[in-house]
Design an enzyme around this catalytic site. Sequence first.
Site, PDB file in Angstrom:
ATOM      1  CG  ASP A  63      -1.881   1.260   1.447  1.00  0.00           C
ATOM      2  OD1 ASP A  63      -2.076   1.734  -0.082  1.00  0.00           O
ATOM      3  OD2 ASP A  63      -2.200   2.081   2.414  1.00  0.00           O
ATOM      4  CG  ASP A 244      -3.864   4.260  -1.959  1.00  0.00           C
ATOM      5  OD1 ASP A 244      -3.717   3.136  -2.062  1.00  0.00           O
ATOM      6  OD2 ASP A 244      -5.760   4.896  -1.385  1.00  0.00           O
TER       7      ASP A 244
END
Length: 354
Positions: A63, A244
Amino acid sequence: MRKTRSEKKMPNNFLKEHAYSLYLTSSPGSNITTHPLRNIQDMVYVGNITIGTPPQEFQVAFDTVSADLWVPSIFCISPTLASHVMFNHLRSSTFRLITKTFNIVYGSGRMQGFLGRDTVRIGDLVSIDQRFGLSLELSEFEELPFDGVLGLSYPNMSFLGGIPIFDNLKNQGAISEPVFAFYLSKSKPDGSVVMFGGVDKSYYQGTLNWVPLIQARTWRVHMDRISMNSQTIACFSGCEALMDTGASLIQGPRSLVNNTLTLIGATPRGSKHYISCSAVNTLPSIDFTINGINYPLPAQTYTIKDSSGDCYIGIRENPVSESTETWTLGDVFLRQYFSVYDRGNDRIGLAQAV
């Protein structure tokens, strides 16, 4: 994601039933480590890591928005975590307890637990004495198809304190260049990778365009505009774009997202907006202009087919409102564009993925 998994009747032990072979490749003379990721239903990309001595293996989501590594503890009290691998620190000879607790709130859930240090391996990369979180209580994460999260953002984004794993790998000399990159496959489980220490040019075509970060704090850049059929539809006076890898969709402010969905002709059904699958080939591309360069997303890229065979638009309202207009460019965008994260120069590289 939980709703989609339920619709598809995916079992909680999906990853164990659909094991995939790990492979590691390093380009000759380049010191690039390429680590495989598995694409789960175009919802999330996960990879294997190990923690402890002897190693205990976990599936984690890599992430770029968070900076912390965490996995469930064997003492986790959340009742539905039986399908997840849980770390047993009592069985690791290299584990060191940190007498400190933590609490993390995400857009879609929260957790709390305690901290420790141990040896963490991402393939053949080894981070010694790595600080990480051991969750004792989780909400909204129980049914997700991964055990934990490995954050790759800047140290200031850490809730746990200490040095994030990428910085440790860099400081300990495990990687030669402070760079990592993502190639995310489309509609197939294998082929996705995260690479550390450099860039493998075989994963993209054309020029790698570099974009400076707004601040050396998050993977956020300035975006010029969002347009369709040469008409600006959002980001009219410039805005911010957050890359993201942990977000499935593209997210933006409610009014601008609703306007975009109306222009596309999508109709709401539950939490999603649908379009006739037969109309997808007639829909226009959406152009994201970043640092003067257009990054078009064809309709085949921003539409997703659900378990019923219906097509919905992979754009949704951002659940977290911000003071400035911010768009989260998640996997819908990053499947189309190979992305490079250069900590040494505080910039992001984008190129057409192969």
